[in-house]
Scaffold this motif. Structure first.
Motif, mmCIF file in Angstrom:
data_model
loop_
_atom_site.group_PDB
_atom_site.id
_atom_site.type_symbol
_atom_site.label_atom_id
_atom_site.label_comp_id
_atom_site.label_asym_id
_atom_site.label_seq_id
_atom_site.Cartn_x
_atom_site.Cartn_y
_atom_site.Cartn_z
ATOM 1 N N SER A 193 0.770 -1.137 -0.048
ATOM 2 C CA SER A 193 0.139 0.115 -0.167
ATOM 3 C C SER A 193 0.867 1.204 -0.012
ATOM 4 O O SER A 193 0.572 2.181 -0.711
ATOM 5 C CB SER A 193 -0.845 0.136 1.449
ATOM 6 O OG SER A 193 -1.777 -1.049 1.160
ATOM 7 N N TYR A 218 1.982 2.418 -3.458
ATOM 8 C CA TYR A 218 0.933 3.038 -4.004
ATOM 9 C C TYR A 218 0.871 4.454 -4.017
ATOM 10 O O TYR A 218 0.571 5.204 -5.019
ATOM 11 C CB TYR A 218 -0.552 2.311 -3.566
ATOM 12 C CG TYR A 218 -1.621 2.810 -4.250
ATOM 13 C CD1 TYR A 218 -2.172 2.532 -5.398
ATOM 14 C CD2 TYR A 218 -2.414 4.161 -3.572
ATOM 15 C CE1 TYR A 218 -3.215 3.141 -6.037
ATOM 16 C CE2 TYR A 218 -3.591 4.671 -4.042
ATOM 17 C CZ TYR A 218 -4.202 4.112 -5.504
ATOM 18 O OH TYR A 218 -4.966 4.643 -5.848
ATOM 19 N N ILE A 219 1.036 4.899 -2.934
ATOM 20 C CA ILE A 219 0.737 6.322 -2.639
ATOM 21 C C ILE A 219 2.040 7.313 -2.865
ATOM 22 O O ILE A 219 1.985 8.285 -2.740
ATOM 23 C CB ILE A 219 0.335 6.622 -1.138
ATOM 24 C CG1 ILE A 219 1.415 6.195 -0.257
ATOM 25 C CG2 ILE A 219 -0.972 5.903 -1.073
ATOM 26 C CD1 ILE A 219 0.954 6.575 1.542
ATOM 27 N N ARG A 241 6.217 6.210 -9.319
ATOM 28 C CA ARG A 241 5.482 6.689 -10.463
ATOM 29 C C ARG A 241 6.502 6.258 -11.627
ATOM 30 O O ARG A 241 7.661 6.737 -11.639
ATOM 31 C CB ARG A 241 5.089 7.950 -10.466
ATOM 32 C CG ARG A 241 4.059 8.469 -9.587
ATOM 33 C CD ARG A 241 3.748 9.977 -9.560
ATOM 34 N NE ARG A 241 2.910 10.389 -8.624
ATOM 35 C CZ ARG A 241 2.143 11.645 -8.436
ATOM 36 N NH1 ARG A 241 2.432 12.430 -9.449
ATOM 37 N NH2 ARG A 241 1.400 12.031 -7.430
ATOM 38 N N HIS A 251 -2.223 -2.018 -8.115
ATOM 39 C CA HIS A 251 -2.943 -1.076 -9.145
ATOM 40 C C HIS A 251 -3.011 0.611 -8.939
ATOM 41 O O HIS A 251 -3.585 0.727 -7.966
ATOM 42 C CB HIS A 251 -4.407 -1.388 -9.559
ATOM 43 C CG HIS A 251 -4.447 -3.009 -9.960
ATOM 44 N ND1 HIS A 251 -3.829 -3.757 -10.876
ATOM 45 C CD2 HIS A 251 -4.724 -4.192 -8.971
ATOM 46 C CE1 HIS A 251 -3.894 -4.913 -10.718
ATOM 47 N NE2 HIS A 251 -4.763 -5.187 -9.610
ATOM 48 N N THR A 252 -2.218 1.286 -9.719
ATOM 49 C CA THR A 252 -2.085 2.637 -9.485
ATOM 50 C C THR A 252 -2.890 3.404 -10.573
ATOM 51 O O THR A 252 -2.972 2.944 -11.619
ATOM 52 C CB THR A 252 -0.870 3.055 -9.021
ATOM 53 O OG1 THR A 252 -0.184 2.945 -10.309
ATOM 54 C CG2 THR A 252 -0.253 2.384 -8.019
ATOM 55 N N ASN A 253 -3.298 4.484 -10.105
ATOM 56 C CA ASN A 253 -3.997 5.568 -11.107
ATOM 57 C C ASN A 253 -3.657 6.898 -10.741
ATOM 58 O O ASN A 253 -4.335 7.604 -10.226
ATOM 59 C CB ASN A 253 -5.550 5.301 -11.264
ATOM 60 C CG ASN A 253 -6.118 6.074 -12.257
ATOM 61 O OD1 ASN A 253 -5.531 6.524 -13.305
ATOM 62 N ND2 ASN A 253 -7.398 6.133 -12.390
ATOM 63 N N PHE A 254 -2.531 7.340 -11.159
ATOM 64 C CA PHE A 254 -1.921 8.642 -10.791
ATOM 65 C C PHE A 254 -2.678 9.602 -11.944
ATOM 66 O O PHE A 254 -3.122 9.028 -12.959
ATOM 67 C CB PHE A 254 -0.554 8.744 -10.905
ATOM 68 C CG PHE A 254 0.196 7.911 -9.861
ATOM 69 C CD1 PHE A 254 -0.081 8.413 -8.546
ATOM 70 C CD2 PHE A 254 0.988 7.050 -10.127
ATOM 71 C CE1 PHE A 254 0.755 7.558 -7.424
ATOM 72 C CE2 PHE A 254 1.651 6.224 -9.168
ATOM 73 C CZ PHE A 254 1.402 6.608 -7.888
ATOM 74 N N SER A 288 -1.790 5.856 -15.696
ATOM 75 C CA SER A 288 -2.345 4.758 -15.085
ATOM 76 C C SER A 288 -1.129 3.407 -15.081
ATOM 77 O O SER A 288 -0.602 3.413 -16.175
ATOM 78 C CB SER A 288 -3.458 4.098 -15.525
ATOM 79 O OG SER A 288 -4.495 4.779 -15.283
ATOM 80 N N ASP A 297 0.516 -0.466 -13.462
ATOM 81 C CA ASP A 297 0.299 -1.432 -12.519
ATOM 82 C C ASP A 297 1.818 -2.067 -12.214
ATOM 83 O O ASP A 297 2.537 -2.230 -13.082
ATOM 84 C CB ASP A 297 -0.363 -2.859 -13.200
ATOM 85 C CG ASP A 297 -1.878 -2.270 -13.247
ATOM 86 O OD1 ASP A 297 -2.317 -1.600 -12.536
ATOM 87 O OD2 ASP A 297 -2.460 -3.093 -14.331
#
Length: 232
Positions: free
Chosen positions: A60, A63-64, A69, A164-167, A171, A173
């Motif tokens: 997690s 993810y943040i 990225r 699964h990220t969605n900046f 997007s 993975d």
């Protein structure tokens, strides 16, 4: 003869009482041992659940954090060092795994907890000892939810966590894998329980993760995480 008869009755009564007390003692001892075993197994299962929660927490965090990225690290090769530096900070978080790696979906480059990167084929064959690196990579790469992959011939277990990220700008993975050895799992069980009388087997959703018995224990229940102990 009256004295002997009376003595025999008294002695026989004492013997019966002694046997009854012995039975109670054995019963109480067996019950105490079973309660102790249950308590130890509960401790181990809670600890294993905590270890799994640590893996989820680390995933997690990836993810943040902006440093993960893909658009960021693709700007400049030097930025990969920022990712690797942060990635290595989790190396002492888990008690069952000190080896882990991550990669972006369909990308052959692995980022390692040692602060280096490697091609998956070289790492899987050289570090993990996998004979079919391509098959393992595809299994991990195609994972859509968290799962556990057993490498039985190598006595290793992979805890796989897709992220699964969605900046806003992109997007992407990524997947992070934690490598645990069978020995590390069994050692942790012994440390947490303080020792268990018998051979130990650990299962996850019916899948054998680690066992001191060559065949494992077939008596499974339908629970997400279960440990069995069989007296030897």
């Amino acid at each position: 003869s009256y004295f002997i008869s009376y003595l025999s009755i008294v002695l026989l009564s004492c013997s019966l009482i002694g046997l009854f007390l012995c039975y109670l003692s054995v019963h109480d001892l067996r019950e105490a041992n079973e309660n102790s075993m249950t308590h130890k197994m509960d401790l181990v299962l809670k600890d294993m659940e905590n270890q799994y929660a640590i893996f989820e927490e680390i995933s997690s965090n990836l993810y943040i954090k902006p440093v993960y990225r893909l658009s960021y690290i693709k700007r400049n090769k030097y930025y990969e060092m920022d990712l690797l530096e942060d990635f290595a900070r989790y190396v002492n978080r888990s008690s069952i795994s000190d080896t882990y790696f991550m990669f972006y979906r369909d990308d052959p480059q692995l980022f390692l907890c040692t602060g280096y990167s490697s091609n998956y084929a070289s790492y899987f064959s050289g570090r993990l000892g996998v004979s079919d690196s391509e098959a393992l990579y595809q299994t991990i790469n195609e994972a859509d939810t968290a799962e556990i992959q057993i490498l039985p011939d190598l006595d290793q277990v992979l805890f796989i966590f897709p992220v699964h990220t969605n900046f806003p700008s992109q997007s992407q993975d990524m997947t992070i894998c934690f490598v645990a050895t069978v020995q590390s799992l069994l050692s942790r069980i012994r440390d947490v329980s303080g020792g268990i009388d018998g051979s130990v087997s650990l299962y996850y959703s019916g899948t054998l993760l680690a066992s001191e018995s060559p065949q494992g224990d077939r008596a499974l229940k339908d629970t997400p995480l279960e440990m069995t102990a069989q007296k030897t």
